[in-house]
Design a protein around this motif. Structure first.
Motif, PDB file in Angstrom:
ATOM      1  N   ALA A  87     -10.709  11.998   3.541  1.00  0.00           N
ATOM      2  CA  ALA A  87     -11.566  12.698   4.490  1.00  0.00           C
ATOM      3  C   ALA A  87     -11.445  14.204   4.328  1.00  0.00           C
ATOM      4  O   ALA A  87     -12.400  14.950   4.584  1.00  0.00           O
ATOM      5  CB  ALA A  87     -11.217  12.287   5.918  1.00  0.00           C
ATOM      6  N   GLU A  88     -10.253  14.642   3.917  1.00  0.00           N
ATOM      7  CA  GLU A  88     -10.021  16.076   3.728  1.00  0.00           C
ATOM      8  C   GLU A  88     -10.166  16.492   2.264  1.00  0.00           C
ATOM      9  O   GLU A  88      -9.955  17.658   1.928  1.00  0.00           O
ATOM     10  CB  GLU A  88      -8.617  16.445   4.214  1.00  0.00           C
ATOM     11  CG  GLU A  88      -8.415  16.265   5.707  1.00  0.00           C
ATOM     12  CD  GLU A  88      -9.257  17.237   6.515  1.00  0.00           C
ATOM     13  OE1 GLU A  88      -9.478  18.372   6.034  1.00  0.00           O
ATOM     14  OE2 GLU A  88      -9.716  16.850   7.609  1.00  0.00           O
ATOM     15  N   ASN A  89     -10.482  15.527   1.378  1.00  0.00           N
ATOM     16  CA  ASN A  89     -10.563  15.811  -0.062  1.00  0.00           C
ATOM     17  C   ASN A  89      -9.301  16.526  -0.550  1.00  0.00           C
ATOM     18  O   ASN A  89      -9.364  17.535  -1.272  1.00  0.00           O
ATOM     19  CB  ASN A  89     -11.793  16.669  -0.387  1.00  0.00           C
ATOM     20  CG  ASN A  89     -13.075  15.865  -0.370  1.00  0.00           C
ATOM     21  OD1 ASN A  89     -13.077  14.671  -0.099  1.00  0.00           O
ATOM     22  ND2 ASN A  89     -14.182  16.525  -0.650  1.00  0.00           N
ATOM     23  N   THR A  90      -8.172  16.000  -0.146  1.00  0.00           N
ATOM     24  CA  THR A  90      -6.898  16.645  -0.483  1.00  0.00           C
ATOM     25  C   THR A  90      -5.875  15.605  -0.925  1.00  0.00           C
ATOM     26  O   THR A  90      -5.777  14.539  -0.319  1.00  0.00           O
ATOM     27  CB  THR A  90      -6.360  17.432   0.722  1.00  0.00           C
ATOM     28  OG1 THR A  90      -7.328  18.408   1.128  1.00  0.00           O
ATOM     29  CG2 THR A  90      -5.064  18.152   0.373  1.00  0.00           C
ATOM     30  N   VAL A  91      -5.142  15.944  -1.960  1.00  0.00           N
ATOM     31  CA  VAL A  91      -3.991  15.163  -2.387  1.00  0.00           C
ATOM     32  C   VAL A  91      -2.735  15.972  -2.083  1.00  0.00           C
ATOM     33  O   VAL A  91      -2.659  17.159  -2.437  1.00  0.00           O
ATOM     34  CB  VAL A  91      -4.058  14.823  -3.888  1.00  0.00           C
ATOM     35  CG1 VAL A  91      -2.742  14.217  -4.365  1.00  0.00           C
ATOM     36  CG2 VAL A  91      -5.211  13.854  -4.153  1.00  0.00           C
ATOM     37  N   TYR A  92      -1.795  15.349  -1.428  1.00  0.00           N
ATOM     38  CA  TYR A  92      -0.570  16.022  -1.019  1.00  0.00           C
ATOM     39  C   TYR A  92       0.618  15.549  -1.858  1.00  0.00           C
ATOM     40  O   TYR A  92       0.642  14.410  -2.343  1.00  0.00           O
ATOM     41  CB  TYR A  92      -0.271  15.740   0.444  1.00  0.00           C
ATOM     42  CG  TYR A  92      -1.314  16.246   1.402  1.00  0.00           C
ATOM     43  CD1 TYR A  92      -2.321  15.411   1.866  1.00  0.00           C
ATOM     44  CD2 TYR A  92      -1.296  17.563   1.846  1.00  0.00           C
ATOM     45  CE1 TYR A  92      -3.286  15.874   2.751  1.00  0.00           C
ATOM     46  CE2 TYR A  92      -2.253  18.034   2.733  1.00  0.00           C
ATOM     47  CZ  TYR A  92      -3.239  17.184   3.178  1.00  0.00           C
ATOM     48  OH  TYR A  92      -4.193  17.654   4.041  1.00  0.00           O
ATOM     49  N   LEU A  93       1.592  16.418  -1.980  1.00  0.00           N
ATOM     50  CA  LEU A  93       2.877  16.050  -2.567  1.00  0.00           C
ATOM     51  C   LEU A  93       3.955  16.473  -1.581  1.00  0.00           C
ATOM     52  O   LEU A  93       4.216  17.677  -1.398  1.00  0.00           O
ATOM     53  CB  LEU A  93       3.094  16.723  -3.919  1.00  0.00           C
ATOM     54  CG  LEU A  93       4.354  16.276  -4.656  1.00  0.00           C
ATOM     55  CD1 LEU A  93       4.211  14.819  -5.129  1.00  0.00           C
ATOM     56  CD2 LEU A  93       4.642  17.184  -5.854  1.00  0.00           C
ATOM     57  N   GLN A  94       4.533  15.494  -0.921  1.00  0.00           N
ATOM     58  CA  GLN A  94       5.637  15.756   0.002  1.00  0.00           C
ATOM     59  C   GLN A  94       6.921  15.775  -0.807  1.00  0.00           C
ATOM     60  O   GLN A  94       7.243  14.797  -1.499  1.00  0.00           O
ATOM     61  CB  GLN A  94       5.693  14.675   1.081  1.00  0.00           C
ATOM     62  CG  GLN A  94       6.849  14.835   2.048  1.00  0.00           C
ATOM     63  CD  GLN A  94       6.711  16.063   2.926  1.00  0.00           C
ATOM     64  OE1 GLN A  94       5.627  16.401   3.369  1.00  0.00           O
ATOM     65  NE2 GLN A  94       7.830  16.761   3.155  1.00  0.00           N
ATOM     66  N   ILE A  95       7.627  16.873  -0.722  1.00  0.00           N
ATOM     67  CA  ILE A  95       8.843  17.055  -1.514  1.00  0.00           C
ATOM     68  C   ILE A  95      10.017  17.188  -0.553  1.00  0.00           C
ATOM     69  O   ILE A  95      10.085  18.136   0.234  1.00  0.00           O
ATOM     70  CB  ILE A  95       8.762  18.313  -2.382  1.00  0.00           C
ATOM     71  CG1 ILE A  95       7.475  18.324  -3.216  1.00  0.00           C
ATOM     72  CG2 ILE A  95       9.958  18.427  -3.280  1.00  0.00           C
ATOM     73  CD1 ILE A  95       7.278  19.593  -4.013  1.00  0.00           C
ATOM     74  N   ASN A  96      10.949  16.254  -0.627  1.00  0.00           N
ATOM     75  CA  ASN A  96      12.136  16.279   0.211  1.00  0.00           C
ATOM     76  C   ASN A  96      13.386  16.410  -0.652  1.00  0.00           C
ATOM     77  O   ASN A  96      13.350  16.204  -1.865  1.00  0.00           O
ATOM     78  CB  ASN A  96      12.217  14.995   1.045  1.00  0.00           C
ATOM     79  CG  ASN A  96      11.046  14.830   1.993  1.00  0.00           C
ATOM     80  OD1 ASN A  96      10.494  15.808   2.504  1.00  0.00           O
ATOM     81  ND2 ASN A  96      10.658  13.592   2.229  1.00  0.00           N
ATOM     82  N   SER A  97      14.481  16.748   0.001  1.00  0.00           N
ATOM     83  CA  SER A  97      15.780  16.843  -0.688  1.00  0.00           C
ATOM     84  C   SER A  97      15.666  17.689  -1.960  1.00  0.00           C
ATOM     85  O   SER A  97      16.113  17.292  -3.045  1.00  0.00           O
ATOM     86  CB  SER A  97      16.300  15.443  -1.043  1.00  0.00           C
ATOM     87  OG  SER A  97      16.408  14.653   0.110  1.00  0.00           O
ATOM     88  N   LEU A  98      15.067  18.857  -1.800  1.00  0.00           N
ATOM     89  CA  LEU A  98      14.845  19.724  -2.955  1.00  0.00           C
ATOM     90  C   LEU A  98      16.157  20.140  -3.607  1.00  0.00           C
ATOM     91  O   LEU A  98      17.162  20.369  -2.922  1.00  0.00           O
ATOM     92  CB  LEU A  98      14.057  20.960  -2.534  1.00  0.00           C
ATOM     93  CG  LEU A  98      12.543  20.760  -2.490  1.00  0.00           C
ATOM     94  CD1 LEU A  98      11.875  21.798  -1.611  1.00  0.00           C
ATOM     95  CD2 LEU A  98      11.973  20.805  -3.895  1.00  0.00           C
ATOM     96  N   LYS A  99      16.104  20.236  -4.931  1.00  0.00           N
ATOM     97  CA  LYS A  99      17.251  20.644  -5.727  1.00  0.00           C
ATOM     98  C   LYS A  99      16.873  21.905  -6.514  1.00  0.00           C
ATOM     99  O   LYS A  99      15.686  22.124  -6.812  1.00  0.00           O
ATOM    100  CB  LYS A  99      17.621  19.547  -6.720  1.00  0.00           C
ATOM    101  CG  LYS A  99      17.917  18.197  -6.091  1.00  0.00           C
ATOM    102  CD  LYS A  99      18.181  17.146  -7.162  1.00  0.00           C
ATOM    103  CE  LYS A  99      18.449  15.781  -6.560  1.00  0.00           C
ATOM    104  NZ  LYS A  99      18.704  14.756  -7.611  1.00  0.00           N
ATOM    105  N   PRO A 100      17.853  22.711  -6.891  1.00  0.00           N
ATOM    106  CA  PRO A 100      17.526  23.908  -7.689  1.00  0.00           C
ATOM    107  C   PRO A 100      16.749  23.573  -8.966  1.00  0.00           C
ATOM    108  O   PRO A 100      15.894  24.361  -9.392  1.00  0.00           O
ATOM    109  CB  PRO A 100      18.907  24.484  -8.009  1.00  0.00           C
ATOM    110  CG  PRO A 100      19.749  24.077  -6.848  1.00  0.00           C
ATOM    111  CD  PRO A 100      19.269  22.695  -6.488  1.00  0.00           C
ATOM    112  N   GLU A 101      16.992  22.412  -9.535  1.00  0.00           N
ATOM    113  CA  GLU A 101      16.282  22.035 -10.766  1.00  0.00           C
ATOM    114  C   GLU A 101      14.823  21.672 -10.522  1.00  0.00           C
ATOM    115  O   GLU A 101      14.070  21.450 -11.473  1.00  0.00           O
ATOM    116  CB  GLU A 101      16.991  20.888 -11.493  1.00  0.00           C
ATOM    117  CG  GLU A 101      17.295  19.682 -10.633  1.00  0.00           C
ATOM    118  CD  GLU A 101      18.723  19.698 -10.100  1.00  0.00           C
ATOM    119  OE1 GLU A 101      19.195  20.775  -9.660  1.00  0.00           O
ATOM    120  OE2 GLU A 101      19.349  18.605 -10.106  1.00  0.00           O
ATOM    121  N   ASP A 102      14.413  21.614  -9.267  1.00  0.00           N
ATOM    122  CA  ASP A 102      12.998  21.411  -8.958  1.00  0.00           C
ATOM    123  C   ASP A 102      12.205  22.717  -9.007  1.00  0.00           C
ATOM    124  O   ASP A 102      10.973  22.708  -8.879  1.00  0.00           O
ATOM    125  CB  ASP A 102      12.828  20.803  -7.553  1.00  0.00           C
ATOM    126  CG  ASP A 102      13.389  19.403  -7.442  1.00  0.00           C
ATOM    127  OD1 ASP A 102      14.027  19.105  -6.412  1.00  0.00           O
ATOM    128  OD2 ASP A 102      13.188  18.610  -8.383  1.00  0.00           O
TER     129      ASP A 102
END
Length: 128
Positions: free
Chosen positions: A74-89
């Motif tokens: 409906a929003e024409n959007t794809v999301y990427l939820q990123i949790n537990s981020l690491k420095p290598e991300d």
């Protein structure tokens, strides 16, 4: 003309979370795929996660269990939820599309060089 606009990056501490957005427009067919890719300085661009028009998803091994891709049609959007981020991300994150429905999502995520439609990058920086 297919257009993609990525946003949502930022500076976060290790263990934190972010939600990236990829707003899309201009698809002429329904069986497209959209994916998130990242590129760190001096490294090759790699597929992070991809989603097909029917909701099928795939993830790189390095992000499984921490990243979630989902779409809001409906929003024409794809999301990427990123949790537990690491420095290598830490990397510039890009969204890209298979606008002709040519590839299986595993293929588009493995071979970003096959894709012709890209949004601008959004920087994710994770401090330790």
């Amino acid at each position: 003309e297919v257009q993609l606009q990525a946003s949502g990056g930022g500076l976060v501490q290790s263990g934190g979370s972010l939600r990236l957005s990829c707003k899309y427009s201009g698809f002429e067919i329904e069986n497209y795929g959209i994916g998130w890719f990242r590129q760190a300085p001096g490294k090759k661009r790699e597929g992070v996660s991809c989603i097909s028009f029917d909701g099928t998803t795939t993830y790189a091994d390095s992000v499984k269990g921490r990243f979630t891709i989902f779409s809001d049609n409906a929003e024409n959007t794809v999301y990427l939820q990123i949790n537990s981020l690491k420095p290598e991300d830490t990397a510039a994150y890009y969204c890209a599309a298979d606008d002709r429905g040519t590839f299986m999502i595993e293929t588009m995520c493995t071979y970003p060089e096959y894709l012709e439609v890209w949004g601008q990058g959004t920087q994710v920086t994770v401090s330790s």
